[in-house]
Design a protein around this motif. Structure first.
Motif, PDB file in Angstrom:
ATOM      1  N   ASN A  20       5.920   2.766  10.063  1.00  0.00           N
ATOM      2  CA  ASN A  20       5.368   4.223  11.079  1.00  0.00           C
ATOM      3  C   ASN A  20       4.775   3.466  12.167  1.00  0.00           C
ATOM      4  N   PRO A  21       5.362   2.977  13.199  1.00  0.00           N
ATOM      5  CA  PRO A  21       4.790   2.038  14.177  1.00  0.00           C
ATOM      6  C   PRO A  21       3.838   2.483  14.965  1.00  0.00           C
ATOM      7  N   ALA A  22       3.855   4.108  15.040  1.00  0.00           N
ATOM      8  CA  ALA A  22       2.916   4.616  15.956  1.00  0.00           C
ATOM      9  C   ALA A  22       1.671   4.691  15.458  1.00  0.00           C
ATOM     10  N   LEU A  23       1.487   4.642  13.969  1.00  0.00           N
ATOM     11  CA  LEU A  23       0.190   4.601  13.177  1.00  0.00           C
ATOM     12  C   LEU A  23      -0.102   2.894  12.780  1.00  0.00           C
ATOM     13  N   ASN A  24       0.711   2.178  13.360  1.00  0.00           N
ATOM     14  CA  ASN A  24       0.582   0.809  12.574  1.00  0.00           C
ATOM     15  C   ASN A  24       0.685   0.616  11.231  1.00  0.00           C
ATOM     16  N   ILE A  25       1.303   1.641  10.377  1.00  0.00           N
ATOM     17  CA  ILE A  25       1.669   1.804   9.130  1.00  0.00           C
ATOM     18  C   ILE A  25       2.942   0.972   8.697  1.00  0.00           C
ATOM     19  N   VAL A  26       2.825  -0.024   7.800  1.00  0.00           N
ATOM     20  CA  VAL A  26       3.902  -0.673   7.460  1.00  0.00           C
ATOM     21  C   VAL A  26       4.520   0.015   6.053  1.00  0.00           C
ATOM     22  N   ASP A  27       3.747   0.482   5.325  1.00  0.00           N
ATOM     23  CA  ASP A  27       4.253   1.260   4.075  1.00  0.00           C
ATOM     24  C   ASP A  27       3.249   1.795   3.389  1.00  0.00           C
ATOM     25  N   THR A  28       3.790   3.383   3.043  1.00  0.00           N
ATOM     26  CA  THR A  28       2.806   4.323   2.252  1.00  0.00           C
ATOM     27  C   THR A  28       3.580   4.617   1.026  1.00  0.00           C
ATOM     28  N   ASP A  29       2.732   4.453  -0.131  1.00  0.00           N
ATOM     29  CA  ASP A  29       3.271   4.719  -1.400  1.00  0.00           C
ATOM     30  C   ASP A  29       2.350   5.858  -2.104  1.00  0.00           C
ATOM     31  N   THR A  30       2.923   7.031  -2.274  1.00  0.00           N
ATOM     32  CA  THR A  30       2.057   8.125  -2.698  1.00  0.00           C
ATOM     33  C   THR A  30       2.154   8.505  -4.100  1.00  0.00           C
ATOM     34  N   TYR A  31       1.236   8.537  -5.070  1.00  0.00           N
ATOM     35  CA  TYR A  31       1.393   9.030  -6.458  1.00  0.00           C
ATOM     36  C   TYR A  31       0.408  10.311  -6.979  1.00  0.00           C
TER      37      TYR A  31
ATOM     38  N   GLN B  52      -6.294   6.192  -0.406  1.00  0.00           N
ATOM     39  CA  GLN B  52      -6.992   7.457  -0.138  1.00  0.00           C
ATOM     40  C   GLN B  52      -6.258   8.637  -0.960  1.00  0.00           C
ATOM     41  N   PHE B  53      -7.091   9.694  -0.950  1.00  0.00           N
ATOM     42  CA  PHE B  53      -6.846  10.873  -2.039  1.00  0.00           C
ATOM     43  C   PHE B  53      -6.742  12.212  -1.282  1.00  0.00           C
ATOM     44  N   LEU B  54      -5.299  12.877  -1.180  1.00  0.00           N
ATOM     45  CA  LEU B  54      -5.445  13.999  -0.419  1.00  0.00           C
ATOM     46  C   LEU B  54      -5.157  15.304  -1.508  1.00  0.00           C
ATOM     47  N   THR B  55      -5.792  16.376  -1.145  1.00  0.00           N
ATOM     48  CA  THR B  55      -5.599  17.374  -2.055  1.00  0.00           C
ATOM     49  C   THR B  55      -4.201  18.014  -1.951  1.00  0.00           C
TER      50      THR B  55
ATOM     51  N   ASP C 144      -2.879  13.780  -4.549  1.00  0.00           N
ATOM     52  CA  ASP C 144      -1.895  12.698  -4.128  1.00  0.00           C
ATOM     53  C   ASP C 144      -2.707  11.450  -3.695  1.00  0.00           C
ATOM     54  N   MET C 145      -2.605  10.296  -4.373  1.00  0.00           N
ATOM     55  CA  MET C 145      -3.068   9.069  -3.899  1.00  0.00           C
ATOM     56  C   MET C 145      -2.187   8.263  -3.299  1.00  0.00           C
ATOM     57  N   GLN C 146      -2.702   8.076  -2.044  1.00  0.00           N
ATOM     58  CA  GLN C 146      -1.788   7.338  -1.138  1.00  0.00           C
ATOM     59  C   GLN C 146      -2.282   5.774  -0.917  1.00  0.00           C
ATOM     60  N   VAL C 147      -1.461   4.628  -1.205  1.00  0.00           N
ATOM     61  CA  VAL C 147      -1.928   3.298  -0.938  1.00  0.00           C
ATOM     62  C   VAL C 147      -1.298   2.887   0.187  1.00  0.00           C
ATOM     63  N   ILE C 148      -1.931   2.521   1.436  1.00  0.00           N
ATOM     64  CA  ILE C 148      -1.315   2.443   2.599  1.00  0.00           C
ATOM     65  C   ILE C 148      -1.536   1.082   3.286  1.00  0.00           C
ATOM     66  N   LEU C 149      -0.562   0.320   3.631  1.00  0.00           N
ATOM     67  CA  LEU C 149      -0.692  -0.863   4.204  1.00  0.00           C
ATOM     68  C   LEU C 149      -0.628  -0.798   5.743  1.00  0.00           C
ATOM     69  N   TYR C 150      -1.644  -1.132   6.529  1.00  0.00           N
ATOM     70  CA  TYR C 150      -1.800  -1.197   7.800  1.00  0.00           C
ATOM     71  C   TYR C 150      -1.534  -2.483   8.301  1.00  0.00           C
TER      72      TYR C 150
ATOM     73  N   MET D 189       5.372  11.512  -9.680  1.00  0.00           N
ATOM     74  CA  MET D 189       4.496  12.275 -10.481  1.00  0.00           C
ATOM     75  C   MET D 189       4.029  11.331 -11.852  1.00  0.00           C
ATOM     76  N   THR D 190       2.900  10.757 -11.831  1.00  0.00           N
ATOM     77  CA  THR D 190       2.522   9.826 -12.858  1.00  0.00           C
ATOM     78  C   THR D 190       2.200  10.188 -14.185  1.00  0.00           C
ATOM     79  N   ASN D 191       2.017  11.465 -14.188  1.00  0.00           N
ATOM     80  CA  ASN D 191       1.320  12.319 -15.316  1.00  0.00           C
ATOM     81  C   ASN D 191       0.107  11.588 -15.941  1.00  0.00           C
ATOM     82  N   LEU D 192      -0.774  10.923 -15.068  1.00  0.00           N
ATOM     83  CA  LEU D 192      -1.869  10.260 -15.347  1.00  0.00           C
ATOM     84  C   LEU D 192      -3.087  11.129 -15.452  1.00  0.00           C
ATOM     85  N   THR D 193      -3.959  10.914 -16.174  1.00  0.00           N
ATOM     86  CA  THR D 193      -5.327  11.825 -16.290  1.00  0.00           C
ATOM     87  C   THR D 193      -6.348  10.830 -16.196  1.00  0.00           C
ATOM     88  N   VAL D 194      -7.300  10.638 -15.350  1.00  0.00           N
ATOM     89  CA  VAL D 194      -8.429   9.828 -15.291  1.00  0.00           C
ATOM     90  C   VAL D 194      -9.452  10.703 -15.744  1.00  0.00           C
ATOM     91  N   SER D 195     -10.087  10.358 -16.914  1.00  0.00           N
ATOM     92  CA  SER D 195     -11.242  11.208 -17.603  1.00  0.00           C
ATOM     93  C   SER D 195     -12.196  10.153 -18.063  1.00  0.00           C
TER      94      SER D 195
END
Length: 325
Positions: A61-72, A102-105, A138-144, A39-45
């Motif tokens: 996550n080797p199945a998706l070739n993902i090294v790390d996912t960070d979600t904010y 990427q941004f998820l609802t 939910d903003m995800q920063v993903i390293l593939y 929870m960042t409590n950030l608002t982009v206006s």
């Protein structure tokens, strides 16, 4: 059938030193934020916000070739489009192959609201612009990568309203060689999707993009199928350069209200390497994208009329910017 909109971010991660802009939120729990948003409590206006974190190799996550996912979790309340930019620690750039923001609802069954990937070899940072409905995401920063990550790679994401890129009233360059300026055949149903057209050459617009200034190219798109047969009726290509201070561009493609679907792609000059593709499946009378580029470089702006389009005039406004932290 036309491919869905493609958003390419481009960038080589740049250093985040002590003289960089401070972080508005810094990652706190890498062990669980792959599935549970911090929870960042950030608002982009009307102003920018910065999220800082690091990629670590502890839970891939080797199945998706993902090294790390960070979600904010962030709130987006911009009145227009959202500009997403990313930069990081250049000491580890050779370990990077593909980064996505990427941004998820936040629904029970989340949907992707926006996503952009970038190739770390094409510019000094990654950037893309996307329309966003006001709300919480939910903003995800993903390293593939297919490789194991050694150590930690820091990054900073900047979220801000998109800078203005207003259509100009008169062109700096007008199309002159429609018969031979197609240059690249584009067909997303094939692999590879891009191929050179023998005998064609891009028109030299004479434009050298300076940060803080805008330029316009004017042309027309035919409704007559060209050669070779691909997904486009007409293709026009223009060469332009960036000066030593321009490392980010916005390009706005506009056309009159006709049943026409125009798309554009920016290629590194003399290559089939796309820096950005703006190809919304619609005739919305406008296409716009923002992306990182290399200073002192030459690019090709390719503009195509998708199959089924009617003949139309168009203008492409090129807005130069300088990205910095």
């Amino acid at each position: 059938m036309k491919a869905p909109r493609l958003l390419f971010l481009v960038g080589m991660l740049a250093a985040c030193g002590d003289n960089a802009s401070p972080c508005d939120y810094t990652e706190t729990d890498d062990t669980t934020n792959d599935t549970m948003a911090e929870m960042t409590n950030l608002t982009v206006s009307s102003h920018q916000e910065h999220v800082c974190g690091a990629f670590d190799g502890g839970h891939p996550n080797p199945a998706l070739n993902i090294v790390d996912t960070d979600t904010y979790q962030v709130d987006i309340e911009t009145t227009g489009s959202l500009l997403v930019e990313i930069t990081g620690d250049d000491s580890s750039v050779d370990q990077l192959t593909d980064i996505a923001v990427q941004f998820l609802t936040t629904d029970a069954q989340p949907k992707i609201a926006a996503v952009g990937h970038y190739n770390p070899a094409l510019s000094g940072h990654g950037a893309y612009v996307t329309p966003m409905m006001a709300g919480t995401y939910d903003m995800q920063v993903i390293l593939y990568s297919s490789s194991v990550l050694s150590g930690s790679i820091g990054y900073r994401v900047r979220l801000a309203p998109m800078p203005d890129c207003t259509t100009l009233t008169s062109p700096n360059y007008s199309e002159a060689s429609d018969a031979t300026n197609g240059v690249i055949s584009v067909d997303y149903t094939k692999d590879p999707s891009f191929s050179m057209i023998p005998g064609d050459t891009p028109e030299d617009s004479g434009i050298s993009v300076d940060a803080g200034h805008s330029y316009m190219i004017a042309g027309s798109a035919s409704a007559t199928p060209g050669t070779p047969a691909d997904q486009y009726l007409d293709r026009d290509t223009y060469a332009f350069t960036t000066d030593d201070n321009t490392n980010e561009l916005a390009i706005r493609l506009d056309w009159p209200g006709t049943p026409t679907d125009l798309d554009y792609i920016v290629f590194e000059a003399s290559t089939l390497t796309p820096v950005v593709a703006s190809n919304t499946t619609s005739s919305m009378e406008s296409e716009i994208a923002e992306f990182g580029v290399m200073p002192d470089s030459t690019y090709w702006l390719w503009i195509g009329a998708f199959n089924g389009s009617t003949a139309s005039s168009y203008t492409a406004t090129v807005c130069g910017q300088h990205f910095f932290y």
